[in-house]
Design a protein around this motif. Structure first.
Motif, PDB file in Angstrom:
ATOM      1  N   CYS A 137       0.806  -1.211   0.000  1.00 31.20           N
ATOM      2  CA  CYS A 137       0.000   0.000   0.000  1.00 31.20           C
ATOM      3  C   CYS A 137       0.838   1.259   0.000  1.00 31.20           C
ATOM      4  O   CYS A 137       0.298   2.359  -0.019  1.00 31.20           O
ATOM      5  CB  CYS A 137      -0.937   0.013   1.216  1.00 31.20           C
ATOM      6  N   VAL A 138       2.148   1.146   0.065  1.00 24.93           N
ATOM      7  CA  VAL A 138       3.041   2.291   0.108  1.00 24.93           C
ATOM      8  C   VAL A 138       3.786   2.387  -1.217  1.00 24.93           C
ATOM      9  O   VAL A 138       4.221   1.382  -1.775  1.00 24.93           O
ATOM     10  CB  VAL A 138       4.029   2.165   1.287  1.00 24.93           C
ATOM     11  N   ALA A 139       3.908   3.607  -1.710  1.00 24.27           N
ATOM     12  CA  ALA A 139       4.588   3.811  -2.988  1.00 24.27           C
ATOM     13  C   ALA A 139       6.060   3.453  -2.865  1.00 24.27           C
ATOM     14  O   ALA A 139       6.733   3.865  -1.925  1.00 24.27           O
ATOM     15  CB  ALA A 139       4.433   5.262  -3.424  1.00 24.27           C
TER      16      ALA A 139
ATOM     17  N   THR B 229      -8.562   3.040  -8.544  1.00 20.39           N
ATOM     18  CA  THR B 229      -7.286   3.693  -8.250  1.00 20.39           C
ATOM     19  C   THR B 229      -6.644   4.225  -9.521  1.00 20.39           C
ATOM     20  O   THR B 229      -6.723   5.410  -9.809  1.00 20.39           O
ATOM     21  CB  THR B 229      -6.353   2.707  -7.523  1.00 20.39           C
ATOM     22  N   ASP B 230      -5.988   3.368 -10.295  1.00 21.90           N
ATOM     23  CA  ASP B 230      -5.378   3.816 -11.546  1.00 21.90           C
ATOM     24  C   ASP B 230      -6.452   4.125 -12.575  1.00 21.90           C
ATOM     25  O   ASP B 230      -7.418   3.386 -12.715  1.00 21.90           O
ATOM     26  CB  ASP B 230      -4.431   2.755 -12.089  1.00 21.90           C
TER      27      ASP B 230
ATOM     28  N   PHE C 288      -2.324   6.075  -9.579  1.00 22.70           N
ATOM     29  CA  PHE C 288      -2.675   6.634  -8.279  1.00 22.70           C
ATOM     30  C   PHE C 288      -1.424   6.682  -7.411  1.00 22.70           C
ATOM     31  O   PHE C 288      -0.691   5.696  -7.310  1.00 22.70           O
ATOM     32  CB  PHE C 288      -3.753   5.782  -7.605  1.00 22.70           C
TER      33      PHE C 288
ATOM     34  N   ARG D 259      -3.463  12.760  -7.004  1.00 28.24           N
ATOM     35  CA  ARG D 259      -4.438  11.766  -6.573  1.00 28.24           C
ATOM     36  C   ARG D 259      -5.866  12.130  -6.968  1.00 28.24           C
ATOM     37  O   ARG D 259      -6.726  11.263  -6.979  1.00 28.24           O
ATOM     38  CB  ARG D 259      -4.359  11.607  -5.048  1.00 28.24           C
TER      39      ARG D 259
ATOM     40  N   GLU E  38       8.168   3.895  -8.152  1.00 28.72           N
ATOM     41  CA  GLU E  38       6.900   4.539  -8.490  1.00 28.72           C
ATOM     42  C   GLU E  38       6.976   6.041  -8.263  1.00 28.72           C
ATOM     43  O   GLU E  38       6.495   6.837  -9.084  1.00 28.72           O
ATOM     44  CB  GLU E  38       5.773   3.929  -7.654  1.00 28.72           C
TER      45      GLU E  38
ATOM     46  N   ILE F 289      -5.977  11.108   1.421  1.00 28.88           N
ATOM     47  CA  ILE F 289      -5.643   9.992   0.528  1.00 28.88           C
ATOM     48  C   ILE F 289      -6.888   9.176   0.183  1.00 28.88           C
ATOM     49  O   ILE F 289      -7.079   8.768  -0.960  1.00 28.88           O
ATOM     50  CB  ILE F 289      -4.565   9.107   1.176  1.00 28.88           C
TER      51      ILE F 289
ATOM     52  N   LYS G 106       0.429   6.316  -4.290  1.00 30.29           N
ATOM     53  CA  LYS G 106       0.244   5.641  -3.008  1.00 30.29           C
ATOM     54  C   LYS G 106       0.891   6.455  -1.883  1.00 30.29           C
ATOM     55  O   LYS G 106       1.668   7.366  -2.133  1.00 30.29           O
ATOM     56  CB  LYS G 106       0.861   4.243  -3.074  1.00 30.29           C
ATOM     57  N   PRO G 107       0.567   6.114  -0.622  1.00 29.26           N
ATOM     58  CA  PRO G 107       1.217   6.808   0.503  1.00 29.26           C
ATOM     59  C   PRO G 107       2.731   6.707   0.402  1.00 29.26           C
ATOM     60  O   PRO G 107       3.282   5.673   0.033  1.00 29.26           O
ATOM     61  CB  PRO G 107       0.682   6.059   1.729  1.00 29.26           C
ATOM     62  N   ASN G 108       3.404   7.801   0.723  1.00 28.83           N
ATOM     63  CA  ASN G 108       4.847   7.863   0.549  1.00 28.83           C
ATOM     64  C   ASN G 108       5.461   8.720   1.646  1.00 28.83           C
ATOM     65  O   ASN G 108       4.783   9.177   2.567  1.00 28.83           O
ATOM     66  CB  ASN G 108       5.185   8.416  -0.839  1.00 28.83           C
TER      67      ASN G 108
END
Length: 342
Positions: free
Chosen positions: A16-18, A111-112, A145, A274, A22, A241, A147-149
Motif C-alpha cells: 500500500c506504500v509507494a 485507483t489507476d 494513483f 491523486r 513509483e 488519501i 500511493k502513501p509515501n
C-alpha cells in the motif's frame, strides 16, 4: 499465530506504500522530443488540409470524464499546424480530414485511471471526394494513483508539530487564567485575622491545597490536546488519501485544461496527483495525444516523409558532425531556440 500475522501485515503495508521507483516515475518530467513530422514545401498536402469533422464522440464530458471533441480537436489542430499540413483558411484547404471515433472509453471508478480511444482518420480531396488516406489507430492512456509515501509522512508530521506548538503557546495563558479565575484575595489569612500569635492578615495559605485541582484540570486538558495534535496530523493526510473524489473520474473543464497544458504535479503536489478529476483528464489526454501521433506517423510513412531530427542548437562536436552529415545527404533538421543562452 503472531509470527505469521506480523510478516503478513508488513507485506500488506508494503503493497500500500509507494515504492521509490513509483515515486521516481511520477516525478520524472516528460521526455524531450527527438524528432518531428514535418511535410516539405513541395508536398501536395503541405498547407492544404483542414479538419472537417470529428464523429462518434460528444462535444464535452458532462458527468464522468471520457474522450470527447473538446479534447481531440485542439490536439488534431495542433498536430496539423506543427506538421505543416494545416491550411491557412478552410476555404483554401484542398483536402479535408474526417475523424470517426468507434471506441471512446473513459476511466472507471478505482485507483489507476485507464482510458482508451479508437479512431479512423480519412483524408479526402474535397473537389472530387477521392479518398487519399485512411488509417485506424487504437491507443490507451493511464494515470497512476499516488500511493502513501514519505512526503505524506512529512506533511502529517509537520501538521502535528504545528498543532503542538499552538497548544504550547496557548497553554501558558490558559493555565494562568485557570489558576487565578477562582482566586479570592479577601479570604487570604481570614482564619488567622484576630490571632496575633499564629499569624497576621497576609500570612500565606497552603498553595498546593488551593491550586492542585486547577493544576490537575490543566494537565488533563494539556495531555489530551497534545495527544490529539499527534493524531490529527497523520489522520488529516490519511483522509486526503482516501477521499472518494480521488477514485471517481468526474468531468472537469479545469482539469482537462491542465492536462492539455501538460501541468505535471509530481510527488510534491500529492493532491493533484491523486485527484480523480485530474487523473482522468490526464489519462484521456494521453490516449488522445497518442492517437493523433499514431495518425501522423502512419500518414508520413504512407507519403514517404521521413521524420525530421530535433537537435540541440548548441551541440557537442558529435552533434555538430551529425548536422553536417545530414546536410551532406540533403536532409533537414530542426533545433531548439538558439536565442536561449548557454
Amino acid at each position: 499465530m503472531r509470527l505469521i500475522l506480523v510478516p503478513a501485515l508488513a507485506a500488506a503495508l508494503a503493497g500500500c506504500v509507494a515504492s521509490r521507483e513509483e515515486a521516481r516515475q511520477l516525478q520524472a518530467p516528460p521526455r524531450a522530443a527527438q524528432a518531428l513530422i514535418l511535410f516539405p514545401d513541395h508536398h501536395e498536402l503541405r498547407g492544404a488540409v483542414a479538419l472537417d469533422w470529428i464523429d462518434g464522440v460528444s462535444q464535452h464530458s458532462y458527468v464522468l470524464a471520457e474522450p470527447n471533441q473538446s479534447v481531440m480537436r485542439p490536439l488534431i489542430e495542433r498536430a496539423l499546424s506543427a506538421s505543416g499540413l494545416k491550411a491557412r483558411t478552410p476555404v483554401r484547404a484542398r483536402y479535408g480530414l474526417q475523424v470517426t471515433v468507434d471506441n471512446a472509453r473513459g476511466p472507471g471508478v478505482g485507483t489507476d485511471m485507464h482510458a482508451a480511444l479508437g479512431a479512423t482518420y480519412v483524408i479526402v480531396e474535397r473537389a472530387t471526394g477521392r479518398e487519399v488516406f485512411r488509417h485506424r489507430t487504437a491507443t490507451a492512456g493511464r494515470a497512476a494513483f499516488l500511493k502513501p509515501n514519505e512526503d505524506d509522512l512529512r506533511r502529517g508530521t509537520q501538521r502535528s508539530l504545528m498543532l503542538i506548538r499552538a497548544v504550547n503557546h496557548a497553554g501558558v495563558p490558559l493555565a494562568a487564567f485557570d489558576l487565578f479565575w477562582d482566586f479570592d484575595p479577601t479570604v487570604v489569612g481570614q482564619s488567622d485575622l484576630w490571632d496575633g500569635h499564629q499569624g497576621q492578615w497576609w500570612d500565606p495559605i497552603d498553595y498546593n491545597e488551593w491550586s492542585q485541582g486547577d493544576w490537575n484540570e490543566f494537565w488533563e486538558i494539556y495531555r489530551y490536546a497534545t495527544l490529539a495534535s499527534l493524531v490529527i496530523g497523520p489522520l488529516s493526510v490519511g483522509a486526503e488519501i482516501v477521499n472518494p473524489l480521488n477514485f471517481t473520474p468526474f468531468a472537469s473543464d479545469s482539469a482537462a485544461a491542465r492536462a492539455r497544458r501538460g501541468d505535471a504535479g509530481g510527488i510534491a503536489q500529492a493532491r493533484r496527483e491523486r485527484d480523480g478529476r485530474d487523473r482522468a483528464a490526464r489519462a484521456i489526454n494521453r490516449a488522445a495525444a497518442a492517437n493523433v501521433t499514431a495518425f501522423l506517423v502512419a500518414l508520413s510513412a504512407a507519403e514517404d516523409v521521413a521524420p525530421v531530427p530535433l537537435l540541440p542548437c548548441w551541440g557537442s562536436p558529435a552533434v555538430e558532425a551529425f548536422k553536417a552529415a545530414l546536410q551532406a545527404q540533403g536532409r533537414t533538421f530542426r533545433t531548439d531556440d538558439c536565442r536561449t543562452p548557454l
